[in-house]
Motif scaffolding. Structure first.
Motif, PDB file in Angstrom:
ATOM      1  N   MET A  65       0.847  -1.183   0.000  1.00  0.00           N
ATOM      2  CA  MET A  65       0.000   0.000   0.000  1.00  0.00           C
ATOM      3  C   MET A  65       0.888   1.241   0.000  1.00  0.00           C
ATOM      4  SD  MET A  65      -2.898   1.068   2.766  1.00  0.00           S
ATOM      5  CE  MET A  65      -3.806   2.591   2.562  1.00  0.00           C
ATOM      6  N   ASN A  66       0.618   2.156  -0.963  1.00  0.00           N
ATOM      7  CA  ASN A  66       1.429   3.359  -1.066  1.00  0.00           C
ATOM      8  C   ASN A  66       0.852   4.462  -0.181  1.00  0.00           C
ATOM      9  OD1 ASN A  66       3.153   2.228  -2.983  1.00  0.00           O
ATOM     10  ND2 ASN A  66       1.755   2.760  -4.666  1.00  0.00           N
ATOM     11  N   THR A  67       1.682   5.046   0.610  1.00  0.00           N
ATOM     12  CA  THR A  67       1.274   6.185   1.446  1.00  0.00           C
ATOM     13  C   THR A  67       2.214   7.348   1.167  1.00  0.00           C
ATOM     14  OG1 THR A  67       2.669   5.462   3.271  1.00  0.00           O
ATOM     15  CG2 THR A  67       0.367   4.704   3.270  1.00  0.00           C
ATOM     16  N   ARG A  68       1.624   8.516   1.155  1.00  0.00           N
ATOM     17  CA  ARG A  68       2.433   9.702   0.929  1.00  0.00           C
ATOM     18  C   ARG A  68       3.203  10.051   2.206  1.00  0.00           C
ATOM     19  NH1 ARG A  68      -1.576  13.940  -2.240  1.00  0.00           N
ATOM     20  NH2 ARG A  68      -1.886  12.657  -4.124  1.00  0.00           N
ATOM     21  N   PRO A  69       4.462  10.438   2.058  1.00  0.00           N
ATOM     22  CA  PRO A  69       5.216  10.860   3.247  1.00  0.00           C
ATOM     23  C   PRO A  69       4.644  12.162   3.780  1.00  0.00           C
ATOM     24  CG  PRO A  69       6.467  11.334   1.246  1.00  0.00           C
ATOM     25  CD  PRO A  69       5.274  10.524   0.826  1.00  0.00           C
ATOM     26  N   PRO A  70       4.694  12.361   5.088  1.00  0.00           N
ATOM     27  CA  PRO A  70       4.175  13.604   5.661  1.00  0.00           C
ATOM     28  C   PRO A  70       4.958  14.811   5.157  1.00  0.00           C
ATOM     29  CG  PRO A  70       5.423  12.380   7.293  1.00  0.00           C
ATOM     30  CD  PRO A  70       5.276  11.473   6.103  1.00  0.00           C
ATOM     31  N   THR A  71       4.250  15.909   4.978  1.00  0.00           N
ATOM     32  CA  THR A  71       4.866  17.166   4.552  1.00  0.00           C
ATOM     33  C   THR A  71       4.715  18.195   5.671  1.00  0.00           C
ATOM     34  OG1 THR A  71       2.852  18.108   3.600  1.00  0.00           O
ATOM     35  CG2 THR A  71       4.154  16.632   2.193  1.00  0.00           C
ATOM     36  N   ARG A  72       5.266  19.360   5.411  1.00  0.00           N
ATOM     37  CA  ARG A  72       5.160  20.429   6.408  1.00  0.00           C
ATOM     38  C   ARG A  72       3.713  20.806   6.661  1.00  0.00           C
ATOM     39  NH1 ARG A  72       8.355  25.270   4.222  1.00  0.00           N
ATOM     40  NH2 ARG A  72       7.826  26.121   6.285  1.00  0.00           N
ATOM     41  N   TRP A  73       2.860  20.586   5.657  1.00  0.00           N
ATOM     42  CA  TRP A  73       1.462  20.997   5.769  1.00  0.00           C
ATOM     43  C   TRP A  73       0.528  19.822   6.053  1.00  0.00           C
ATOM     44  CZ3 TRP A  73       0.419  25.929   6.447  1.00  0.00           C
ATOM     45  CH2 TRP A  73       1.364  26.858   6.029  1.00  0.00           C
ATOM     46  N   THR A  74       1.103  18.699   6.454  1.00  0.00           N
ATOM     47  CA  THR A  74       0.273  17.581   6.899  1.00  0.00           C
ATOM     48  C   THR A  74      -0.317  17.908   8.268  1.00  0.00           C
ATOM     49  OG1 THR A  74       1.650  15.975   5.714  1.00  0.00           O
ATOM     50  CG2 THR A  74       0.237  15.132   7.483  1.00  0.00           C
ATOM     51  N   PRO A  75      -1.636  17.793   8.430  1.00  0.00           N
ATOM     52  CA  PRO A  75      -2.230  18.109   9.743  1.00  0.00           C
ATOM     53  C   PRO A  75      -1.626  17.255  10.857  1.00  0.00           C
ATOM     54  CG  PRO A  75      -3.927  17.912   8.071  1.00  0.00           C
ATOM     55  CD  PRO A  75      -2.660  17.429   7.429  1.00  0.00           C
ATOM     56  N   GLN A  76      -1.344  17.890  11.972  1.00  0.00           N
ATOM     57  CA  GLN A  76      -0.786  17.215  13.134  1.00  0.00           C
ATOM     58  C   GLN A  76      -1.733  17.421  14.326  1.00  0.00           C
ATOM     59  OE1 GLN A  76       3.068  19.103  13.456  1.00  0.00           O
ATOM     60  NE2 GLN A  76       3.980  17.772  11.923  1.00  0.00           N
ATOM     61  N   PRO A  77      -2.642  16.491  14.553  1.00  0.00           N
ATOM     62  CA  PRO A  77      -3.654  16.676  15.602  1.00  0.00           C
ATOM     63  C   PRO A  77      -3.065  16.977  16.974  1.00  0.00           C
ATOM     64  CG  PRO A  77      -4.220  14.808  14.213  1.00  0.00           C
ATOM     65  CD  PRO A  77      -2.835  15.224  13.805  1.00  0.00           C
ATOM     66  N   HIS A  78      -1.878  16.415  17.288  1.00  0.00           N
ATOM     67  CA  HIS A  78      -1.312  16.672  18.607  1.00  0.00           C
ATOM     68  C   HIS A  78      -0.968  18.140  18.818  1.00  0.00           C
ATOM     69  CE1 HIS A  78       2.294  16.183  16.061  1.00  0.00           C
ATOM     70  NE2 HIS A  78       2.859  17.017  16.915  1.00  0.00           N
ATOM     71  N   GLY A  79      -0.815  18.886  17.703  1.00  0.00           N
ATOM     72  CA  GLY A  79      -0.477  20.310  17.820  1.00  0.00           C
ATOM     73  C   GLY A  79      -1.658  21.185  18.198  1.00  0.00           C
ATOM     74  N   VAL A  80      -2.868  20.604  18.175  1.00  0.00           N
ATOM     75  CA  VAL A  80      -4.054  21.395  18.504  1.00  0.00           C
ATOM     76  C   VAL A  80      -3.976  21.931  19.922  1.00  0.00           C
ATOM     77  CG1 VAL A  80      -6.543  21.268  18.897  1.00  0.00           C
ATOM     78  CG2 VAL A  80      -5.553  20.301  16.814  1.00  0.00           C
ATOM     79  N   TRP A  81      -3.458  21.117  20.852  1.00  0.00           N
ATOM     80  CA  TRP A  81      -3.384  21.554  22.243  1.00  0.00           C
ATOM     81  C   TRP A  81      -2.451  22.746  22.396  1.00  0.00           C
ATOM     82  CZ3 TRP A  81      -7.182  19.929  24.990  1.00  0.00           C
ATOM     83  CH2 TRP A  81      -7.748  18.683  24.716  1.00  0.00           C
ATOM     84  N   THR A  82      -1.343  22.706  21.678  1.00  0.00           N
ATOM     85  CA  THR A  82      -0.444  23.865  21.686  1.00  0.00           C
ATOM     86  C   THR A  82      -1.139  25.081  21.099  1.00  0.00           C
ATOM     87  OG1 THR A  82       1.486  22.426  21.454  1.00  0.00           O
ATOM     88  CG2 THR A  82       1.775  24.751  20.885  1.00  0.00           C
ATOM     89  N   GLY A  83      -1.859  24.859  20.011  1.00  0.00           N
ATOM     90  CA  GLY A  83      -2.585  25.948  19.378  1.00  0.00           C
ATOM     91  C   GLY A  83      -3.643  26.553  20.286  1.00  0.00           C
ATOM     92  N   LEU A  84      -4.357  25.691  21.009  1.00  0.00           N
ATOM     93  CA  LEU A  84      -5.368  26.197  21.937  1.00  0.00           C
ATOM     94  C   LEU A  84      -4.734  27.054  23.036  1.00  0.00           C
ATOM     95  CD1 LEU A  84      -7.697  23.084  22.346  1.00  0.00           C
ATOM     96  CD2 LEU A  84      -8.328  25.298  21.358  1.00  0.00           C
ATOM     97  N   ALA A  85      -3.587  26.618  23.533  1.00  0.00           N
ATOM     98  CA  ALA A  85      -2.885  27.394  24.555  1.00  0.00           C
ATOM     99  C   ALA A  85      -2.452  28.746  23.999  1.00  0.00           C
ATOM    100  CB  ALA A  85      -1.671  26.621  25.067  1.00  0.00           C
ATOM    101  N   LEU A  86      -1.970  28.754  22.756  1.00  0.00           N
ATOM    102  CA  LEU A  86      -1.572  30.013  22.134  1.00  0.00           C
ATOM    103  C   LEU A  86      -2.784  30.916  21.908  1.00  0.00           C
ATOM    104  CD1 LEU A  86       1.005  28.663  19.523  1.00  0.00           C
ATOM    105  CD2 LEU A  86       1.522  29.979  21.579  1.00  0.00           C
ATOM    106  N   GLY A  87      -3.913  30.323  21.514  1.00  0.00           N
ATOM    107  CA  GLY A  87      -5.133  31.102  21.324  1.00  0.00           C
ATOM    108  C   GLY A  87      -5.614  31.720  22.623  1.00  0.00           C
ATOM    109  N   ALA A  88      -5.538  30.946  23.714  1.00  0.00           N
ATOM    110  CA  ALA A  88      -5.924  31.486  25.018  1.00  0.00           C
ATOM    111  C   ALA A  88      -5.005  32.633  25.421  1.00  0.00           C
ATOM    112  CB  ALA A  88      -5.881  30.374  26.066  1.00  0.00           C
TER     113      ALA A  88
END
Length: 271
Positions: free
Chosen positions: A1-24
């Protein structure tokens, strides 16, 4: 099965928590430094922006770098008197002269205790001082619209007129109320109309020092010849000797800057 390698613009769900802290953090900074009203919509919007930025590494890094730079700049402003120059540029203080009226601009009111804010009280006292010295025969005070403050908040004009009556009794100066004003622009428009009706050619303009240059420019823009005679500053020491004074100066500088940006974009400037 072919999968594309992650890029700089691949969503990273774990970063949401950091983003929420920055938004606060953005919400806290906007509310405290910029004196922006902390509405639920504003705070939720900033949290959403932070969460979205947190999904993508370039946006997350950019937001983090931007906030870090802002924090360093704020620290520099608090630890040095660098804001003295920008603050003095906001102030126009002229010798009082004979005029037709003394215009006391609205400041604020403490809704919970039904009391004038320090700025409102100081402006009123300066206006009364000028009247007592014989510079003009009449004062104007401002009644804030329902768009300002809480629903049951007392009107600034009511509290100021009560203060005048308590000080002078039957010898109180004639006072006119500029009704239903939201901004300094509204006050300038009301005074322009009064000047046309009563034949006024010059007024003494009383407001806080840091508000004086913008206020005078607004009045002149409405064709009102206004001499700026600001009140004493009650919120902080204008020489900025302490970090607390510098923080207060930073707040008013950001406030005045935002007001000018909104005016340039065609919006209604805050008071």
């Amino acid at each position: 099965m072919n999968t594309r390698p992650p890029t700089r613009w691949t969503p990273q769900p774990h970063g949401v928590w950091t983003g929420l802290a920055l938004g606060a953090a953005l919400g806290i900074a906007a509310t405290f430094l910029g004196e922006v009203r902390a509405t639920p919509g504003l705070l939720l919007g900033l949290l959403g922006v932070g969460a979205l930025a947190g999904l993508f590494r370039p946006l997350r890094l950019g937001l983090t770098a931007g906030m870090g730079a802002a924090a360093l700049l704020t620290a520099f402003c608090l630890l040095t008197p660098v804001l003295r120059g920008p603050l003095s540029a906001l102030i126009v203080s002229q010798p009082p002269v004979k005029a037709d009226a003394i215009v006391v601009l609205g400041g604020g009111v403490r809704c919970g205790t039904d009391a004038l804010s320090g700025s409102s009280f100081s402006r009123l006292m300066r206006g009364l001082e000028l009247w007592q010295a014989g510079y003009a025969p009449i004062l104007t005070v401002s009644e804030q619209s329902g768009l300002i403050g809480e629903k049951d908040c007392p009107k600034i004009s009511v509290l100021q007129n009560a203060q005048i009556a308590a000080l002078y009794g039957k010898n109180e100066p004639p006072t006119l109320t500029l009704s239903n004003v939201t901004t300094t622009r509204d006050e300038a428009a009301r005074v322009r109309d009064l000047a046309r009706q009563r034949g006024w050619t010059r007024v003494l303009l009383v407001t806080s020092p840091w508000h004086s240059r913008r206020a005078q420019a607004l009045f002149r823009g409405y064709g009102v010849t206004a001499v700026s005679v600001p009140s004493q500053e009650t919120g902080f020491d204008l020489t900025l000797p302490t970090p607390g004074d510098r923080l207060a100066a930073l707040q008013v500088l950001l406030y005045e800057g935002l007001s000018r940006v909104k005016a340039a974009l065609g919006g209604t400037p805050e008071r």
